[in-house]
Design an enzyme around this catalytic site. Structure first.
Site, PDB file in Angstrom:
ATOM      1  N   ASP A 343     -11.327   5.215   1.622  1.00  0.00           N
ATOM      2  CA  ASP A 343     -12.776   5.047   1.821  1.00  0.00           C
ATOM      3  C   ASP A 343     -13.329   6.254   2.594  1.00  0.00           C
ATOM      4  OD1 ASP A 343     -11.284   4.193   4.080  1.00  0.00           O
ATOM      5  OD2 ASP A 343     -12.999   3.098   4.858  1.00  0.00           O
ATOM      6  N   HIS A 661      -4.624   4.210  -3.568  1.00  0.00           N
ATOM      7  CA  HIS A 661      -6.053   3.866  -3.565  1.00  0.00           C
ATOM      8  C   HIS A 661      -6.857   4.943  -2.838  1.00  0.00           C
ATOM      9  CE1 HIS A 661      -9.520   1.158  -3.393  1.00  0.00           C
ATOM     10  NE2 HIS A 661      -9.655   1.494  -2.127  1.00  0.00           N
ATOM     11  N   ASP A 709       1.870   0.316  -7.785  1.00  0.00           N
ATOM     12  CA  ASP A 709       1.301   1.670  -7.711  1.00  0.00           C
ATOM     13  C   ASP A 709       0.057   1.751  -8.595  1.00  0.00           C
ATOM     14  OD1 ASP A 709       0.913   4.315  -7.110  1.00  0.00           O
ATOM     15  OD2 ASP A 709       2.285   5.033  -8.648  1.00  0.00           O
ATOM     16  N   GLU A 718      -2.714   1.825  -0.476  1.00  0.00           N
ATOM     17  CA  GLU A 718      -3.703   2.786   0.016  1.00  0.00           C
ATOM     18  C   GLU A 718      -2.976   3.968   0.659  1.00  0.00           C
ATOM     19  OE1 GLU A 718      -7.105   0.969   1.671  1.00  0.00           O
ATOM     20  OE2 GLU A 718      -8.155   2.858   1.998  1.00  0.00           O
TER      21      GLU A 718
END
Ligand code: 9MR
Length: 791
Positions: A343, A661, A709, A718
């Site tokens: 993020d 991620h 994965d 992540e």
């Protein structure tokens, strides 16, 4: 202390099925009635609808639409159908045919038709010009009369054409069975083994009696052999396993394999330089995580991108960031720092432990981290690159401190991130969300105090001013935390970014006091350390240390950084006791993992590595080989000796995580984007499987199998700044051949007078060889100077 696990990351997180995991739904005869109306487009386009920026037409019996270019988000262009009934617990088969010209990755969702648009099914089909039929199953978690099937098709710079046909949704399907491809049943560290280190492997077998094993070289010649040791059923995987030990073999070479029970392992090397590149790779990760600066493609080919969050539209920050409504009435320039993970958020608590572990990596062995090692813009400035990289984050942490004259002055804002969650992929500079400062917290303030105190002593030889700025900020933060000892981050504040809340900050107080004491030697901090329950209690929790459990950081620092604590010997001994605990867990574990809880935590890989760091520190303190061996064996798990037979570090080992991620290393969603850089650690198995991909495919998983994965599995896969930091620390330890020339520096103050004192420094060569051309660097964190030298 308990870590808050309450906050879920994102309701709006998308789910992807990678081609490898998409198994065809059964076309079973007992499937229920068709739920999609006019999925074959025989009667025009109704009841399908689209966003205003595209028009639906029927072309050769298919529904087609010209998708405009220049949109930012997948949901900027949508085609959908409403009012689909779902029944909780029912398994549905969802199928469609689709084309894209040129080829694109689309997004197919079955979701709640209103905010928060909860997704019950999501996939990212790779659409081609000639077209494919896609077939999925999912189990509805809720009953709903009016779910929505949508295709999100925005986010492309260029215009393209989408067509689809034969859209079908039917209940009564067989639930999908996900079978990970775990390859050969002999599990090894796929990167390899150090010639002088331990060499163990794990065999998955039904056999209960010992079996023969053979070690073969690249030419298939048997070079060693022996018998396996049956270990019974391993709780972490549910597998019946044997271990095998080929530690007696030390011949360097490439392409070795182990054979047992008719299975041959993936190849591995035996080499002394096995880990030489990993420290730099693990540390290079931080440059491409940087916010507030252009990433230069000449320094990271394939990873170049414009600066993120520097106040250039569509970004809305981070140069002038307001607080959440009602929290404060000023703005701060908090440009810079590292993005936390996949993020675009920046969190002081997590930034704290990350930058600390980088500085600790440097402090453990300063000579190993010279200038020019990391190919960053600062390379060549005469200062160690690792300190330049850490400084990028430390300056951001300093900028999060509440200014003088404001309420809670001296505290640090807990975090800054987007007002709402964004989808994947999304380059940092294209994030259009408003950015907000969240309230100050005691935990963030103490993270700032700890890292700023640590920075004050480490940067002093290179930049006295920066060191002094840090020390001042650390003292101010400490005072502010003492004045506001219970200002906790809200566990419900998890929209647009993680909550990182922590209801117990006594460990943060201990760590901060320890760093302040180590840097200043002052009585206030010494007394606080000595009185803290964390100073004498057993801090070595089996689940390892992390952003919410930091007493261990204080203890490790007090054990390793020179200081005059009266009970220093006991502190050092306590680290050895912690190491013994992890060693015992590892020895009992058939996969050699120094971590064995009944369920695996979020980010289990870094918790395992942090336990290895305790054992590594015990080696540094005692020189006892068993601790170094334990660290080496722990790394075998991370690099392939595990139930999934895969390495969790990108680019290391034949089969390794590569779809972590991330909003911009998002190749799985957009072939134009890169995979995560070499040396990126995946979070790893997480029994709580909070994300929809993991929930759909891994339900009921044994701990080691709770990993996939897939870029959308944010709970298991992540990448983060706080996971690569221990990877950097431990790989530096693994790469350390112990060839450092050791010396002991002793310092004693003699006469003191107002404004000065005389000190005697004795340097003793305690290593095995003569030292040529040594220098002694002398630094005072508070800006004093050495006046004269003699002797
Ligand atoms: O690593 C964090 C984990 O310990 C927490 O349980 C979880 C839920 O709060 O959040 C994890 O941190 C994520 C953060 O909230 C947002 N950025 C990505 C982090 C890694 O997944």
């Amino acid at each position: 202390m308990t870590r808050c696990r309450a906050a879920l990351l994102a309701l709006l997180t998308m789910v992807a099925l990678s081609p490898a995991t998409a198994t065809a739904a059964q076309a079973a005869a007992d499937e229920g009635p068709e739920q999609i109306v006019n999925g074959t487009f025989d009667s025009g386009t109704a009841p399908w609808w689209a966003t205003a920026n595209t028009t639906l037409t029927v072309d050769e019996g298919r529904l087609c639409a010209d998708i405009p270019g220049g949109t930012a988000n997948p949901w900027d262009v949508i085609i959908g159908q409403n009012d689909l009934p779902l029944v909780a617990g029912e398994t549905y088969a969802y199928r469609f045919f689709a084309t894209a010209t040129p080829a694109k990755i689309g997004r197919a969702l079955i979701q709640l038709p209103v905010d928060p648009w909860t997704q019950y099914f999501a996939a990212n089909p790779e659409l081609s010009v000639s077209g494919n039929s896609y077939s999925y199953t999912f189990t509805a978690p809720v009953s709903l009369p009016n779910a929505q099937a949508v295709f999100q098709l925005g986010g492309s710079a260029e215009p393209w054409r989408f067509c689809m046909d034969d859209v079908s949704l039917k209940g009564g399907a067989e639930p999908e069975e996900y079978e990970p491809d775990t390859g050969p049943r002999v599990r090894v560290n796929m990167v390899g083994y150090l010639p002088t280190g331990p060499k163990r492997a794990t065999l998955v077998t039904d056999a209960t009696e010992p079996l023969a094993w053979e070690l073969k070289d690249a030419g298939k010649e048997t070079v060693a052999s022996g018998q396996t040791v049956p270990r019974g059923v391993d709780d972490s995987s549910g597998q019946n396993v044997h271990t095998l030990d080929f530690g007696g073999f030390r011949e360097p070479g490439e392409g070795y394999t182990l054979t047992a029970d008719g299975e041959t392992s993936r190849p591995f090397d035996i080499a002394a330089d096995l880990y030489d590149r990993l420290p730099a790779d693990a540390l290079k990760f931080y440059y491409t995580q940087r916010s507030g600066i252009e990433i230069r493609d000449d320094l990271r080919p394939g990873y170049g991108r414009p600066a993120g969050h520097v106040g250039v539209a569509p970004n809305q920050g981070d140069v002038d960031v307001p607080c959440q409504p009602g929290v404060c009435d000023y703005t701060l320039n908090v440009k810079g720092g590292w993005y936390d993970a996949g993020d675009h958020g920046k969190y002081v608590v997590n930034g704290g432990i990350s930058v600390h572990q980088l500085m600790a990596t440097y402090e453990r062995d300063k000579a190993a981290f010279t200038d020019g090692r990391l190919d960053i813009p600062e390379s060549g400035n005469g200062r160690p690159d690792i300190l330049d990289e850490a400084r990028w984050e430390q300056e951001f942490l300093l900028s999060m401190q509440v200014p003088d004259g404001e309420p809670f002055a001296g505290m640090a804002h807990h975090k800054i991130h987007d007002r709402n969650w964004t989808g994947l992929p999304l380059m940092p500079h294209l994030d259009p969300q408003p950015r907000e400062l969240h309230p100050p917290s005691t935990a963030a303030t103490l993270n700032l105090a700890a890292t700023a105190a640590q920075a004050a002593r480490l940067y002093a030889p290179y930049d006295a001013e920066f060191a002094a700025t840090n020390l001042k900020a650390a003292r101010k933060a400490w005072a502010a935390a003492r004045a506001n000892p219970e200002k906790y981050a809200d566990p419900a504040d998890g929209v647009g970014g993680g909550a990182y809340s922590d209801p117990d900050v006594s460990d943060e107080f201990y760590w901060a006091a320890a760093e302040l004491y180590l840097t200043t030697g002052e009585k206030e901090f010494r007394d606080f350390v000595l009185a803290s329950p964390h100073h004498t209690g057993d801090v070595w929790r089996e689940r390892g240390f992390d952003w919410g459990n930091v007493a261990q950081l204080g203890r490790l620092e007090l054990a390793t950084v020179p200081n005059a604590l009266p009970d220093r010997e006991r502190v050092r001994q306590s680290v050895v006791e912690g190491a013994e605990k992890y060693l015992a867990i590892q020895r009992a574990h058939p996969y050699g993992i120094p971590y064995d809880p009944p369920d695996f935590d979020w980010g289990s890989n870094h918790l395992i590595i942090n336990n290895a760091i305790v054992m590594a520190t015990a080696f540094d303190l005692t020189g006892q080989e068993k601790y170094r061996e334990a660290v080496r064996e722990a790394m075998d798990y991370v690099l392939g000796r595990n139930a999934l037979n895969q390495s969790y570090v990108t680019g290391y080992g034949e089969v390794a995580s590569k779809n972590q991620h991330s909003r911009w290393y998002a190749r799985q969603l957009d072939p134009e984007l890169p995979n995560p850089p070499r040396g990126t650690l995946a979070g790893g198995p997480n029994s709580a499987i909070q994300d929809p991909v993991a929930q759909r495919l891994l339900r009921g998983c044994e701990p080691q199998f709770c990993y996939i994965d897939d870029i959308e599995s944010w709970a298991t896969n992540e990448l983060t700044i706080n996971w690569n930091a221990p990877l950097a620390w431990i790989s530096a330890f693994l790469a350390d051949r112990g060839e450092r020339a050791d010396c002991r520096v002793r310092y004693s103050a003699h006469g003191a007078w107002p404004g000065g004192f005389t000190a005697q420094v004795t340097i003793e060569n305690t290593g095995g060889k003569t030292l040529e051309g040594w220098s002694l660097r002398w630094s005072f964190p508070s800006g004093q100077r050495a006046g004269h030298a003699w002797g």
